[in-house]
Design a protein around this motif. Structure first.
Motif, PDB file in Angstrom:
ATOM      1  N   VAL A  61     -19.022   1.894  -1.525  1.00 27.42           N
ATOM      2  CA  VAL A  61     -19.687   3.360  -1.905  1.00 27.42           C
ATOM      3  C   VAL A  61     -20.848   3.617  -1.075  1.00 27.42           C
ATOM      4  N   LEU A 146     -20.409   3.275 -12.282  1.00 26.72           N
ATOM      5  CA  LEU A 146     -19.222   2.464 -11.320  1.00 26.72           C
ATOM      6  C   LEU A 146     -17.852   2.413 -11.855  1.00 26.72           C
ATOM      7  N   ILE A 150     -17.032   6.965 -10.919  1.00 25.17           N
ATOM      8  CA  ILE A 150     -16.300   6.652  -9.697  1.00 25.17           C
ATOM      9  C   ILE A 150     -14.840   6.536  -9.714  1.00 25.17           C
ATOM     10  N   ARG A 154     -10.998   5.167  -5.379  1.00 25.99           N
ATOM     11  CA  ARG A 154     -11.965   5.149  -4.529  1.00 25.99           C
ATOM     12  C   ARG A 154     -12.821   3.520  -4.491  1.00 25.99           C
ATOM     13  N   LEU A 155     -12.822   3.328  -5.757  1.00 25.35           N
ATOM     14  CA  LEU A 155     -13.503   2.021  -6.095  1.00 25.35           C
ATOM     15  C   LEU A 155     -12.715   1.220  -7.176  1.00 25.35           C
ATOM     16  N   ASN A 245     -21.690  14.185  -4.388  1.00 26.38           N
ATOM     17  CA  ASN A 245     -20.296  13.273  -4.466  1.00 26.38           C
ATOM     18  C   ASN A 245     -19.761  13.225  -5.795  1.00 26.38           C
ATOM     19  N   VAL A 246     -20.480  13.443  -6.961  1.00 28.66           N
ATOM     20  CA  VAL A 246     -19.548  13.690  -8.239  1.00 28.66           C
ATOM     21  C   VAL A 246     -18.367  14.854  -8.021  1.00 28.66           C
ATOM     22  N   ASP A 249     -15.717  13.698  -6.077  1.00 24.35           N
ATOM     23  CA  ASP A 249     -14.857  12.918  -6.646  1.00 24.35           C
ATOM     24  C   ASP A 249     -14.077  13.795  -7.807  1.00 24.35           C
ATOM     25  N   GLU A 279     -17.408  11.313   2.270  1.00 20.94           N
ATOM     26  CA  GLU A 279     -16.759  11.914   1.131  1.00 20.94           C
ATOM     27  C   GLU A 279     -16.123  13.359   1.438  1.00 20.94           C
ATOM     28  N   THR A 388     -28.174   6.503  -5.046  1.00 19.21           N
ATOM     29  CA  THR A 388     -27.047   5.728  -4.344  1.00 19.21           C
ATOM     30  C   THR A 388     -27.207   4.375  -5.129  1.00 19.21           C
TER      31      THR A 388
END
Length: 413
Positions: A61, A146, A150, A154-155, A245-246, A249, A279, A388
């Motif tokens: 990430v 996490l 996410i 992706r994770l 990034n939210v 996602d 992303e 981050t």
């Protein structure tokens, strides 16, 4: 992996590695690559893990384009070395195979409130130093952002499960479904013998757009949606408002779970977006459409009204964003997802005197992570706002040193 060995062989092991110098946590990249090429995976994994307890997470990430790979000397004339892929392989294998045993406790109890990146890092670091650590997590699973922010594609959540297994093996106690604040207060924790408390509860309250119609049934906040995306029926046509990034996602998750037409609307240009280039590129590759210079005005039945915006140059050389006259237009959709950042929940602050906050509800701390209440420390998103994972890890290691120094007074008593 063969591809990762090729990547490793492409590294020229610089004497002054720009990749390492631009890593926020100073990962010894040339040393790790050298060990990897010599097949010394366990040794490399140990170094990575002791330097960064969330190495297996950060390898996925982190904004690598701004850190290791983005500063690789090979990237000046060709493709940079993708160290993150090598790091992930090593870190994953290390956590899967490392032999762990419970660390002997010095009897000093420490409470960790929240099990996101900051909470996990502090728990592991303090446990290594001999403290009796208990994590209080309000959800049924650890990981915080996490796990609940996410997407799994992706994770993979198996990485968090490996960390949880390690935490328990070394002696960290984990209390799930345990919210600190309204019932179990900080006072209660101190009364029960905890000598220090760390708060790493993240930022979970979404920011509102503050436009008319925001409470309508077809409007949801992205941070809430990402907790259980498979529980939502978004329909075929989805509009996501935001540029971080939210937002990416949420848009990618909407596509993943079946929405056919997903668009991200942003009041500025793509180059102004706070999401990483990776992303943004991933979202575009997966069919997410981008509409720029659109500002939301009002949510209405069946969709939302936007007006166009434009940049103008000011006399001082700066630029401003202004609306375009007579540009309001209705855009039909089944669902609107709002992703314009988050702020902390105030559960702990309201129910526990002595914790001061600054604008936006973020906890006030000094440079050592000490809050305005003695014995209570904090860092991560709850003090700095959404940042981050690697920044949370770096700050957490510094706070651990501060907490360790504070806790020394109780040793031998």
């Amino acid at each position: 992996m063969l591809n990762n060995l090729i990547e490793a062989n492409n590294c020229i092991l610089c004497k002054k590695p720009r990749c390492q110098n631009n890593c926020p946590i100073d990962t010894p990249i040339p040393e790790i690559i050298k060990l990897y090429k010599e097949n010394k995976i366990e040794e490399a994994g140990k170094i990575l893990f002791e330097n960064n307890p969330l190495s297996v997470i950060c390898s996925i990430v982190c904004p690598h384009e701004n850190q290791c790979s983005g500063n690789c000397i090979k990237g000046l004339k060709g493709e940079p070395v993708s160290f993150n892929k090598i790091e992930y392989e090593i870190s994953r294998k290390y956590l899967e195979s490392v032999s762990t045993k419970k660390i002997k406790s010095n009897g000093i109890k420490v409470a960790i409130v929240g099990s996101g990146p900051a909470g996990i890092t502090v728990a592991l670091e303090l446990c290594r130093r001999g403290y009796d650590v208990t994590i209080f997590e309000k959800n049924e699973k650890i990981g915080g952002i996490l796990t609940y922010g996410i997407p799994d594609f992706r994770l993979p959540k198996s990485n968090i499960e490996l960390l949880e297994k390690y935490l328990k093996a070394v002696g960290v106690s984990i209390k799930i479904n345990s919210m600190i604040g309204p019932v179990v207060t900080l006072n209660k924790l101190f009364e029960d013998g905890y000598k220090a408390i760390f708060i790493g509860t993240g930022v979970w309250n979404p920011k509102r757009l503050n436009i008319k119609g925001e409470t309508f049934g077809h409007v949801h906040y992205a941070i809430d949606y990402l907790r259980t995306p498979n529980s939502y029926d978004l329909g075929d046509n989805v509009i996501v408002i935001g540029a971080g990034n939210v937002a990416m996602d949420a848009a990618r998750s909407a596509k993943y779970y079946g929405s056919k037409n997903v668009s991200i609307y942003y009041r500025r240009d793509v180059c102004d977006m706070t999401a990483t280039k990776h992303e943004i590129s991933e979202a575009q590759d997966e069919g997410v459409h981008f509409e720029t210079f659109k500002s939301p005005v009002e949510v209405v039945d069946g969709g939302i009204i936007f007006e166009d915006t434009k940049k103008i140059e000011n006399l001082d050389g700066s630029s401003s964003l202004v609306p375009v006259e007579d540009s309001k237009k209705f855009y039909p959709c089944d669902t609107v997802l709002i992703a314009i950042s988050q702020v902390p929940r105030n559960t702990i602050v309201i129910n526990n005197k002595g914790l001061d906050v600054k604008q936006g509800g973020l906890l006030i701390t000094n440079e050592f992570g000490q809050t305005t209440r003695d014995g209570v420390f904090a860092c991560g998103d709850v003090t700095n706002g959404a940042r981050t994972v690697i920044e949370a890890v770096v700050d957490s290691k510094k706070v651990c040193d501060s907490m360790d120094k504070y806790l020394q007074q109780f040793l031998g008593n």
